[in-house]
Each structure stands twice: as C-alpha cells, then as structure tokens.
Design an enzyme around this catalytic site. Sequence first.
Site, PDB file in Angstrom:
ATOM      1  N   ASP A   1       0.820  -1.207   0.000  1.00  0.00           N
ATOM      2  CA  ASP A   1       0.000   0.000   0.000  1.00  0.00           C
ATOM      3  C   ASP A   1       0.859   1.265   0.000  1.00  0.00           C
ATOM      4  OD1 ASP A   1      -2.686   1.312   0.517  1.00  0.00           O
ATOM      5  OD2 ASP A   1      -1.600   2.002   2.297  1.00  0.00           O
TER       6      ASP A   1
ATOM      7  N   GLU B   1       1.229  -0.747  -4.974  1.00  0.00           N
ATOM      8  CA  GLU B   1       0.298   0.327  -5.342  1.00  0.00           C
ATOM      9  C   GLU B   1       1.126   1.580  -5.617  1.00  0.00           C
ATOM     10  OE1 GLU B   1      -3.366   3.084  -3.740  1.00  0.00           O
ATOM     11  OE2 GLU B   1      -1.653   2.636  -2.487  1.00  0.00           O
TER      12      GLU B   1
HETATM   13  C1  GLC Z   1      -4.026   3.541  -0.409  1.00  0.00           C
HETATM   14  C2  GLC Z   1      -5.342   2.826  -0.219  1.00  0.00           C
HETATM   15  C3  GLC Z   1      -6.348   3.803   0.310  1.00  0.00           C
HETATM   16  C4  GLC Z   1      -5.846   4.313   1.635  1.00  0.00           C
HETATM   17  C5  GLC Z   1      -4.433   4.886   1.511  1.00  0.00           C
HETATM   18  C6  GLC Z   1      -3.816   5.066   2.846  1.00  0.00           C
HETATM   19  O1  GLC Z   1      -4.107   4.545  -1.359  1.00  0.00           O
HETATM   20  O2  GLC Z   1      -5.744   2.231  -1.416  1.00  0.00           O
HETATM   21  O3  GLC Z   1      -7.621   3.225   0.451  1.00  0.00           O
HETATM   22  O4  GLC Z   1      -6.697   5.316   2.107  1.00  0.00           O
HETATM   23  O5  GLC Z   1      -3.575   4.034   0.796  1.00  0.00           O
HETATM   24  O6  GLC Z   1      -3.439   3.834   3.402  1.00  0.00           O
END
Ligand code: GLC
Length: 554
Positions: free
Chosen positions: A201, A258
């Site tokens: 993440d 991500e």
């Molecule tokens: C990523 C997740 C999102 C979250 C953020 C903070 O972007 O997909 O849902 O709010 O990280 O962890």
Amino acid sequence: MLVMTEWYDNAVIYQLYPKSFQDSNGDGIGDLNGIRQRVPYLQSLGITAVWLNPVFVSPQVDNGYDVANYYAIDPTMGTMADMAGLIHDLHAAGIRVIMDFVLNHTSDQHPWFQDAISDPHSIYRDYYIFDGKNGQRPNNWGSFFGGSVWEPDPAGTGQSYFHLFDKHMPDLNWANPEVRHAMTDVALYWLAKGIDGLRLDAFIHIAKADLRQNYPSDDADPVVAEPFFANLPQVQTWLRPFCAQIKADYPHALLLGEAASANVNLAVDYTSQHSALMDSVITFRYFPTDTKKIDPAYPAEFQPQPLDWAAFKQTQTVWQQTLSHVSLPTLYWNNHDMARVKTRVAHNETQAKSLALLMYLQRGLPIIYYGEELGLPNITLDQATVAADPAVQQYLHQATAAGCSQAAAKADVSATHKLAARGPMPWTAEATMGFTTGTPWLTSAEPPAATVASEEQDPASMLHWYRQLIALKKQPVFAAGDWYLLPTVANAYVYQRELGDERRVVAVNLGDEAVTLDLPVADLHVILATTGCQGNGQQVTLPPYAGCVLSNEE
Ligand code: GLC
Ligand code: CA
C-alpha cells in the site's frame, strides 16, 4: 515475450473488500468466516487469487488502512484461527491469497506511536517523523486527506508529527533501519502463515524530501507537494533489501505495488528484473479524464469527470508496449478508491461488457473488483453517510451556491465518493441482500441494481459474461501471447494477441454509432461477442458500444 514461470503469470485476481462481502455473525460487517462461506462462489467465477483489503487490528479511521497491530486480526473480521481457516479453504479451492500490507504509516493507536508520544526520549520516537519547534510547522506541505501533513505532538513538545493521510495515520520513518527491519518482519510473519503475496500500500511515499523547505506556492493553505513525497529515489533503495529478503525466503510470493502516481517509466523501474523490487504495480494513471468538463465555480473533488477516450487508448498502448519485455501490467477498471466502472465510464450493460473484454484480454494481470462481475454501479449514499463527511457537506454547499440543484450535487457525490464503490455485496433480493442478518455497515438509499441470485438465472447476465471472459483469459494466447495495436477509427480500440500460430483479435466500439472494421487476416471468426456483432470475412461490424473477440481457431 517473457518466459512464464510463476503462478501469477496467468493469474486472475479478485479484489475483495472484506467489510462488504459477507457477514457471518449479524453485526452488519463482512468478516473472514463470511468469505469462507462464499468460497464456492469465488471458485465458480474461475478467478485464481483474491486480494483482501486490510484485516489487521484497526480503529477503522480509514477502513483498516490505519493499523494498530500488524500481528493480529481485527475483532470485527474474526480471529487468527479464522484467517488460517480462510487461507486453508481458499487454497483447497485452488485460490491464492494476497494480503494488503500497509507500510507507509500506522494508526496513531499503534503501540510504537503511543510510546513515541508518551516520552520524547522513547526509542520509538525515531520510528516516526517529528520536526519543528514552538508549534510551528516545518513546511507548507498538504495531506492527501486535506489540511497540513503536520499535526502537533500530543506530548506537547512543540514539535509536530508527519502524516500524508489522515492525522490519525502517522507516517513511519523509513530512513530508520529499525523501521525497515520491523516491517520486513511483519511481511515474513504473514508469508509464513501461507499467504501467496502482498499488495504494498502507498509504497511510493515512504521517502520524503528535505522537510525544511516549502513547496513553491502562492497559496496560504498547505499544498499537496507530490514531488516532495512521491517516487523519490530512496523508495527503491529502502525497498530493495525488503523485497530481496522476501524473495529469498518466499521466491514465489507476488509483490504487487500500489504506485498511484507512477508513470510508465517508473513502472519499469519498480518492476524490471534488474531492479529486484516488485513483480507488478498498480498505477492510477490509466484513466485520463477530460478536465475541461470541470466547473471551476465549485470544488473538482466530487465532480464526475468523463474519460478522455483518445488519451485512454494512448495510455493503454504505451503501458502495453513499454512493459512487454519487462513485467505484467495490472489490468483493472475499478478499486476501493474510485467509482465503479458502471458509474464512471460505461453508458449501458453492452458497454460494460465490452470494456471488460478490452481491458482484461490485454497482456497483464487482471484485478476484478468484487461486484464488478454483476455490473454494479456505485450505491446511492444515504443521508447519514452524506452528513458524516465534512468534505461532502462543503461540496454540497459550494455546488448549490454555484447554481447546481441539491439533487444534482448529491448525485455527483454518489457518483464519485469512494464509499459509494464499497457497498455490501447484493447476494439476494431480500432487504439485507443475503449479506447480513443485521443492519449493513454501509447502506444504499436505493435497492441494489442487480443480485447474484438473479444473475445466476440469466444466461445473458454480466455474471455469465465475466465467467466466459475469465475462462478465455486463461488461454495461453491471452496470458502469454504478444500484444499489438491494430490501426482503427477514433471510436474503436482493436488489438491482436499472438502466440505461435494462434491469433486473437479483440475489437471494441467505444462510440454510439455502429462501426465496420477491417481485420488483418481472413480466417477469423467470432468466439465471444455482445449482441449484434457480425464477422464477415475480413471485416467485423459492431453496433454502438459493442465488443467481440475473434479467433483463428475453433
Ligand atoms: C491507499 C489505499 C487507500 C488508503 C491509503 C492510505 O491509497 O488504497 O484506500 O486510504 O492508501 O493507506
Ligand atoms: Ca461480521
């Protein structure tokens, strides 16, 4: 072409939002035992892996992305035994398990942070980022969730701590080697439980530029200073040993990053074998929108923005071409942070079916978001949800002041708000949708647009379409074949896949007028199509928004 050697080279991932999939104990919140009840459904889809959004102990300020204990399951989700049971049941069904791994920040309730603010000399102080003095912020940087990235140290030292997301989610200090070791331990702990991969993440944010500098801006308010905290070189330096350790112990673990703001060049950096980092990344740059449609009189935040089709085609092509000898691009239409494709892009069911073909039959790793296989649109947020969000209230206020009707402004919010894409899975037509026996944690002001039960009965349903598409995707030509774009008209997207003598052409009409397209070879026939498509020798005719797949084999 890359040699296919790993399980994920031909995986079809299903992103499952645990809070909203199936409740097993009537508290209205989906949980691990609920997912276990639905394993036969997952198996019936033909998917080969699930990615679970976070299930660790969390105060749920950000639906689990604020982790207070990485070594335990949140009580609303179940227990560690339930998690072991879920992993077991999914594996028995031939489905791999990918967990979300939140590494950029913790919850402010995490013991590390609690210790850090209880004593300025705590050894955990340097696990986080404290700076400034006399209550003054070190810089003008803004948080993704609004306001400054700085929040006063609750210990009253006059310093502030750094948070890129909510103020209850302090950023970890990855410059500290102890943090890097601690987070590696967490990852190894979960892999030892038998999971098959991690979604990293927000990993692109772990490195920050020198904190003692302002982002050039005329604005008095804090500014989201992405160049100062996204994709900096130290991200790669710090993650390399982390990834290397994981791959040394678990060579087949999938590392799926991500990388929201990563362009294709960074995707190459993050996923090439030379970099020894991740296997694949999820970019948010797939869906360029037509910003000319934004009304400057009120905030852009909740204004629906139509997809810019020309830019979209260009982007898809660039990612397909650039990564062709590097790694697998991820292929997706929606996730828990964006509006559902049926609301955001597709005008009707035919188009939703065609867009699924377009995306998932390209080269790469499909990630299908739960409920997408039913063609679900966003839910209509209920009054309580609307009232609870200050940003929404501000939007309604400013949009109506600018001449928008209250109803239209509310419709905008449901069409764009991330919660509207996280509605409970509608299994049946009952009031609680077969999701729970209690009250769902998130409710819609409207009954669901579709249910699993009704779509199971209808051979023409989206559900059956997705099953056919997933089966097709598993053919070696779609998993491993080369990809190339075929020349076509502005309103269509046509590409070819090729493996040895096998050829497939995927042709999609993006517009509201029928198109007739020339095909490269004569022996192609239609193997999957929305209604009304006609293949005729070297041409195919597609009604508005239609799509089809052609093959040179039976
Ligand atoms: C990523 C997740 C999102 C979250 C953020 C903070 O972007 O997909 O849902 O709010 O990280 O962890
Ligand atoms: Ca529950």
